[in-house]
Scaffold this active site. Structure first.
Site, PDB file in Angstrom:
ATOM      1  N   ILE A 120     -20.110 -27.127  44.542  1.00 35.37           N
ATOM      2  CA  ILE A 120     -21.463 -27.505  44.226  1.00 35.37           C
ATOM      3  C   ILE A 120     -22.305 -26.384  43.525  1.00 35.37           C
ATOM      4  O   ILE A 120     -23.117 -26.711  42.698  1.00 35.37           O
ATOM      5  CB  ILE A 120     -22.018 -28.457  45.256  1.00 35.37           C
ATOM      6  N   ARG A 127     -17.142 -33.742  53.756  1.00 33.31           N
ATOM      7  CA  ARG A 127     -18.074 -32.651  54.458  1.00 33.31           C
ATOM      8  C   ARG A 127     -18.692 -31.974  53.642  1.00 33.31           C
ATOM      9  O   ARG A 127     -18.084 -31.188  52.503  1.00 33.31           O
ATOM     10  CB  ARG A 127     -16.897 -31.976  55.561  1.00 33.31           C
ATOM     11  N   ALA A 165     -31.170  -8.055  61.201  1.00 31.65           N
ATOM     12  CA  ALA A 165     -29.855  -8.625  60.945  1.00 31.65           C
ATOM     13  C   ALA A 165     -29.928  -8.451  59.275  1.00 31.65           C
ATOM     14  O   ALA A 165     -30.866  -8.392  58.407  1.00 31.65           O
ATOM     15  CB  ALA A 165     -30.043  -9.993  61.533  1.00 31.65           C
ATOM     16  N   GLU A 171     -20.949 -19.628  58.615  1.00 34.52           N
ATOM     17  CA  GLU A 171     -21.429 -18.302  58.806  1.00 34.52           C
ATOM     18  C   GLU A 171     -21.098 -18.010  60.267  1.00 34.52           C
ATOM     19  O   GLU A 171     -21.164 -18.704  61.346  1.00 34.52           O
ATOM     20  CB  GLU A 171     -23.014 -18.588  58.765  1.00 34.52           C
ATOM     21  N   GLU A 217     -36.232  -5.077  48.461  1.00 35.05           N
ATOM     22  CA  GLU A 217     -37.497  -5.226  47.706  1.00 35.05           C
ATOM     23  C   GLU A 217     -38.204  -6.406  47.818  1.00 35.05           C
ATOM     24  O   GLU A 217     -39.578  -6.620  47.793  1.00 35.05           O
ATOM     25  CB  GLU A 217     -37.299  -4.815  46.178  1.00 35.05           C
TER      26      GLU A 217
END
Length: 180
Positions: A13, A36, A75, A118, A137
């Site tokens: 998508i 899903r 992170a 993830e 930045e």
């Protein structure tokens, strides 16, 4: 009992700089079909930087997705082919200016497996050497140093809402208390 869902069709998508989105048509164990929606993410690392006086370095930054300023462990996203430890050290230096040669793996977990692949890898960094931060930045970051008790209090009162930070700090606290 069988739990697996067989992917019958995948439709991409969206392809972005950080995430991709796809819709999978799956065959369920009962032979019915469902869709899903899945967010693909390359994974990320989080790092708990611990100073010589046992303070934890956190970063404070605005997060557009939730329209709030959050307090988090440093992170960032893993670059293609990047070593996880190298990524953790890179993110530590970029966001806080600190470097280290002492990094240990703490835990890894899926952030939201109901819709995303993830995986977050959490590390602990000690023997910190102060340097100059170099955030991306588009990042505006303030560095905060707190004691473990202050962090746990902020988790308890809801001042720390970031899941990776909560998981990282509670896991670290639990393992630390067992090893004392």
């Amino acid at each position: 009992m069988t739990f697996e869902e067989k992917t019958m069709k995948t439709e991409r998508i969206y392809e972005g700089r950080i995430i991709n989105v796809r819709v999978d048509t799956v065959e369920l164990p009962n032979k019915k079909y469902s869709k899903r929606e899945i967010v693909e993410h390359p994974g990320a690392v989080g790092i708990i930087p611990i100073t010589e006086d046992n303070k934890i370095i956190l970063v404070k930054q605005f997060r557009k997705a939730v329209e709030e300023v959050l307090l988090e462990i440093p992170a960032g996203k893993i670059e293609p082919g990047e070593n996880l430890v190298r990524c953790a050290v890179r993110e530590l230096e970029e966001e806080t200016g600190f470097t280290t040669d002492h990094v240990e793996k703490l835990i890894e977990f899926y952030t939201a497996p109901g819709f995303s692949n993830e995986k977050l890898h959490i590390y602990v960094a000690k023997n910190l050497k102060e340097g100059i931060s170099n955030p991306d930045e588009d990042e505006n970051i303030e560095i905060i140093e707190l004691s473990m008790d202050e962090i746990l209090n902020k988790i308890e009162t809801g001042e720390i809402k970031d899941s990776k930070t909560i998981v990282a700090m509670l896991t670290y606290t639990n393992l630390y208390s067992k090893n004392r």
